[in-house]
Design an enzyme around this catalytic site. Structure first.
Site, mmCIF file in Angstrom:
data_model
loop_
_atom_site.group_PDB
_atom_site.id
_atom_site.type_symbol
_atom_site.label_atom_id
_atom_site.label_comp_id
_atom_site.label_asym_id
_atom_site.label_seq_id
_atom_site.Cartn_x
_atom_site.Cartn_y
_atom_site.Cartn_z
ATOM 1 N N ASN A 196 3.935 -4.110 13.184
ATOM 2 C CA ASN A 196 3.640 -2.694 12.944
ATOM 3 C C ASN A 196 2.686 -1.990 13.574
ATOM 4 O OD1 ASN A 196 3.422 -0.542 10.578
ATOM 5 N ND2 ASN A 196 1.464 -1.744 10.599
ATOM 6 N N TYR B 128 4.168 7.761 24.490
ATOM 7 C CA TYR B 128 4.430 7.151 22.836
ATOM 8 C C TYR B 128 5.910 6.982 22.865
ATOM 9 C CZ TYR B 128 4.854 6.771 17.721
ATOM 10 O OH TYR B 128 4.757 6.343 16.627
ATOM 11 N N LYS C 262 7.820 3.138 22.446
ATOM 12 C CA LYS C 262 8.822 2.902 21.358
ATOM 13 C C LYS C 262 10.234 2.428 21.969
ATOM 14 C CE LYS C 262 5.721 3.223 18.179
ATOM 15 N NZ LYS C 262 5.413 2.343 17.032
ATOM 16 N N VAL D 6 5.206 10.219 9.530
ATOM 17 C CA VAL D 6 4.763 9.740 8.203
ATOM 18 C C VAL D 6 3.446 10.164 7.591
ATOM 19 C CG1 VAL D 6 4.571 7.750 6.904
ATOM 20 C CG2 VAL D 6 5.922 7.796 8.772
HETATM 21 N N1 LIG Z 1 2.650 7.857 10.863
HETATM 22 C C1 LIG Z 1 3.575 8.208 11.551
HETATM 23 O O1 LIG Z 1 3.926 9.546 11.495
HETATM 24 C C2 LIG Z 1 4.356 7.320 12.273
HETATM 25 C C3 LIG Z 1 4.026 6.026 12.587
HETATM 26 N N2 LIG Z 1 5.118 5.153 12.917
HETATM 27 C C4 LIG Z 1 4.448 3.867 13.636
HETATM 28 O O2 LIG Z 1 4.101 2.855 12.232
HETATM 29 C C5 LIG Z 1 3.143 2.336 12.622
HETATM 30 C C6 LIG Z 1 2.009 2.155 11.604
HETATM 31 O O3 LIG Z 1 1.408 3.501 11.865
HETATM 32 P P1 LIG Z 1 0.716 4.219 10.776
HETATM 33 O O4 LIG Z 1 0.599 3.422 9.363
HETATM 34 O O5 LIG Z 1 0.986 5.572 10.422
HETATM 35 O O6 LIG Z 1 -0.734 4.191 11.247
HETATM 36 P P2 LIG Z 1 -2.353 3.976 10.763
HETATM 37 O O7 LIG Z 1 -3.150 4.340 12.001
HETATM 38 O O8 LIG Z 1 -2.525 4.623 9.532
HETATM 39 O O9 LIG Z 1 -2.323 2.433 10.611
HETATM 40 C C7 LIG Z 1 -2.133 1.528 11.766
HETATM 41 C C8 LIG Z 1 -2.826 0.247 11.654
HETATM 42 O O10 LIG Z 1 -2.734 -0.578 12.721
HETATM 43 C C9 LIG Z 1 -4.174 -0.975 13.216
HETATM 44 N N3 LIG Z 1 -4.181 -1.276 14.713
HETATM 45 C C10 LIG Z 1 -4.060 -0.209 15.652
HETATM 46 N N4 LIG Z 1 -4.196 -0.963 16.820
HETATM 47 C C11 LIG Z 1 -4.399 -2.156 16.701
HETATM 48 C C12 LIG Z 1 -4.065 -3.440 17.442
HETATM 49 N N5 LIG Z 1 -4.491 -3.211 18.650
HETATM 50 N N6 LIG Z 1 -4.407 -4.607 16.895
HETATM 51 C C13 LIG Z 1 -4.000 -4.561 15.848
HETATM 52 N N7 LIG Z 1 -4.368 -3.719 14.746
HETATM 53 C C14 LIG Z 1 -4.169 -2.383 15.250
HETATM 54 C C15 LIG Z 1 -4.895 0.072 12.776
HETATM 55 O O11 LIG Z 1 -6.517 -0.368 12.636
HETATM 56 C C16 LIG Z 1 -4.469 0.423 11.316
HETATM 57 O O12 LIG Z 1 -5.072 -0.489 10.564
HETATM 58 C C17 LIG Z 1 2.749 2.308 14.159
HETATM 59 O O13 LIG Z 1 3.498 1.406 14.770
HETATM 60 C C18 LIG Z 1 3.416 3.750 14.182
HETATM 61 O O14 LIG Z 1 3.560 4.045 15.803
HETATM 62 C C19 LIG Z 1 6.244 5.402 13.349
HETATM 63 C C20 LIG Z 1 6.604 6.661 12.854
HETATM 64 C C21 LIG Z 1 5.817 7.580 12.549
HETATM 65 C C1 LIG Z 2 2.858 13.312 14.964
HETATM 66 C C2 LIG Z 2 3.129 12.068 15.370
HETATM 67 C C3 LIG Z 2 2.823 10.887 14.320
HETATM 68 C C4 LIG Z 2 3.526 9.907 14.376
HETATM 69 C C5 LIG Z 2 4.213 9.398 15.487
HETATM 70 C C6 LIG Z 2 5.729 9.297 15.210
HETATM 71 O O1 LIG Z 2 6.316 8.186 15.708
HETATM 72 C C7 LIG Z 2 6.196 10.513 14.907
HETATM 73 C C8 LIG Z 2 7.544 10.871 15.248
HETATM 74 C C9 LIG Z 2 7.934 11.963 14.671
HETATM 75 C C10 LIG Z 2 9.196 12.387 15.210
HETATM 76 C C11 LIG Z 2 10.102 11.992 16.373
HETATM 77 C C12 LIG Z 2 11.358 12.652 16.244
HETATM 78 C C13 LIG Z 2 12.267 12.206 17.554
HETATM 79 C C14 LIG Z 2 13.394 12.726 17.568
HETATM 80 C C15 LIG Z 2 14.138 12.406 18.649
HETATM 81 O O2 LIG Z 2 14.145 11.354 19.449
HETATM 82 C C16 LIG Z 2 15.695 12.522 18.370
HETATM 83 O O3 LIG Z 2 16.591 12.984 19.386
HETATM 84 C C17 LIG Z 2 16.199 11.347 17.506
HETATM 85 C C18 LIG Z 2 17.565 11.144 17.896
HETATM 86 C C19 LIG Z 2 18.548 10.612 16.922
HETATM 87 C C20 LIG Z 2 18.179 10.257 15.715
HETATM 88 C C21 LIG Z 2 19.292 9.741 15.035
HETATM 89 C C22 LIG Z 2 20.352 10.664 14.160
HETATM 90 O O4 LIG Z 2 19.403 11.343 13.538
HETATM 91 O O5 LIG Z 2 21.309 10.691 14.509
#
Ligand SMILES: NC(=O)C1=CN([C@@H]2O[C@H](COP(=O)(O)OP(=O)(O)OC[C@H]3O[C@@H](n4cnc5c(N)ncnc54)[C@H](O)[C@@H]3O)[C@@H](O)[C@H]2O)C=CC1
Ligand SMILES: CC/C=C\CC(=O)/C=C/C=C\C=C\C=C\[C@@H](O)[C@@H](O)C/C=C\CCC(=O)O
Length: 272
Positions: A91, A151, A155, A186
């Site tokens: 995660n 980023y 992923k 999120v």
């Molecule tokens: N918040 C968002 O909009 C989204 C987040 N994600 C993914 O969800 C996962 C969790 O993110 P969130 O909870 O939103 O972020 P967050 O920043 O609230 O929590 C992430 C946690 O990971 C820890 N962390 C960071 N680097 C680390 C490392 N090198 N080793 C161990 N721990 C580490 C941080 O200290 C923190 O506790 C991430 O992989 C993120 O990319 C995916 C989609 C959207």
């Molecule tokens: C603001 C950034 C914070 C957190 C990091 C994070 O992971 C946020 C992601 C937010 C949105 C990403 C959207 C990307 C969308 C595109 O890649 C779409 O083209 C996805 C394509 C298909 C999805 C499947 C479907 O709905 O059919």
């Protein structure tokens, strides 16, 4: 899948989505060890969860997932404490284009290494008991996102790696089930970004304000995926439009025939 008594190792569990997933698993009777790079928040979360559940069922260990020795030692600590790990969850992740190589080291390499360590421990063909490897990825991993390309690439790397193991003809011998949850933005600390941390911060903030989901939405989707024993290599979208919907739900390998892949959001045959 009944989660009661399952032994879980999770990365990045001090806060945010990782903490939410830990709590949901604990509430179902699982035992969780989580690592995090942040010892202050990690310890505090450990204390709070131990009060709510029990001191035996949850513990924190400091580790940076980008450091192979630290990650391996943390995973081994979970094996020593529990006897084995049944569910491994990658995660931990960061989002900062200014340090994109570090971002790759955490999001892609840290996750891939976590998968490799867990797979070696779990695979039945090497004396393990089988298990589940879940990954918190991103909707960014499913397509393109011009506002954070590196980023997004980190992923995509995870999805490519996970798909490859999940679709291996040897997957039945490994006895390891794979999955990825792919959330849109999120509502976590990750959204509190500085200028230059991503391209087009203000545009992204507008998009996030109207599209973001809550930690509970991701946790609900994760719980559905982790318990679905008929999935392997599944990608589950978490968005306002498609919350907890399979973008691809792959059948467990049967009769050594390549399983079907569903690349859309249509219900899986037999599902409503
Ligand atoms: N918040 C968002 O909009 C989204 C987040 N994600 C993914 O969800 C996962 C969790 O993110 P969130 O909870 O939103 O972020 P967050 O920043 O609230 O929590 C992430 C946690 O990971 C820890 N962390 C960071 N680097 C680390 C490392 N090198 N080793 C161990 N721990 C580490 C941080 O200290 C923190 O506790 C991430 O992989 C993120 O990319 C995916 C989609 C959207
Ligand atoms: C603001 C950034 C914070 C957190 C990091 C994070 O992971 C946020 C992601 C937010 C949105 C990403 C959207 C990307 C969308 C595109 O890649 C779409 O083209 C996805 C394509 C298909 C999805 C499947 C479907 O709905 O059919």
């Amino acid at each position: 899948m009944n989660l009661s008594g399952k032994r879980v190792f999770l990365t990045g569990g001090a806060r945010g989505i990782g903490r939410g997933i830990s709590e949901a698993l604990l509430s179902k009777g699982a035992m969780v060890m989580f690592c995090d790079i942040n010892p202050g928040t990690g310890k505090q979360t450990e204390e709070e969860l131990q009060k709510q559940y029990s001191s035996d069922s949850v513990s924190f260990i400091k580790a940076d997932v980008a450091d192979s020795q630290q990650l391996k030692a943390a995973f081994e600590a979970a094996v020593t404490k529990f006897g084995a790990v049944d569910i491994h969850i990658n995660n931990a992740g960061i989002l900062d284009q200014r340090i994109w190589e570090r971002m790759f080291a955490v999001n892609a390499i840290g996750t891939i290494r976590g998968c490799q360590i867990a797979l070696e421990h779990m695979r039945r063909d090497k004396g393990g008991h089988g298990g589940v490897i879940m990954n918190v990825v991103s909707m960014g991993g499913l397509g393109s996102s011009y506002w954070f390309p590196a980023y997004t690439a980190s992923k995509h790397a995870v999805i490519g790696f996970v798909n490859s193991w999940a679709e291996s003809p040897y997957q039945p011998q490994h006895g390891v089930r794979w999955g990825c949850v792919c959330p849109v933005s999120v509502d976590t600390e990750m959204l509190n970004m500085e200028e230059n941390q991503i391209y087009d911060l203000s545009e992204n903030q507008k998009h996030t304000a109207t599209h973001k989901v809550q930690i509970s939405d991701v946790v609900d989707a994760f719980m559905k995926l982790v318990q679905d024993e008929n999935s392997n290599g599944a990608l589950m979208e978490v968005s306002r439009e498609n919350n907890g919907v399979y973008c691809r739900r792959q059948l467990v390998y049967m009769n050594n025939v390549s399983p079907p892949c569903f690349m859309d959001n249509l219900p899986f045959p037999g599902q409503t």
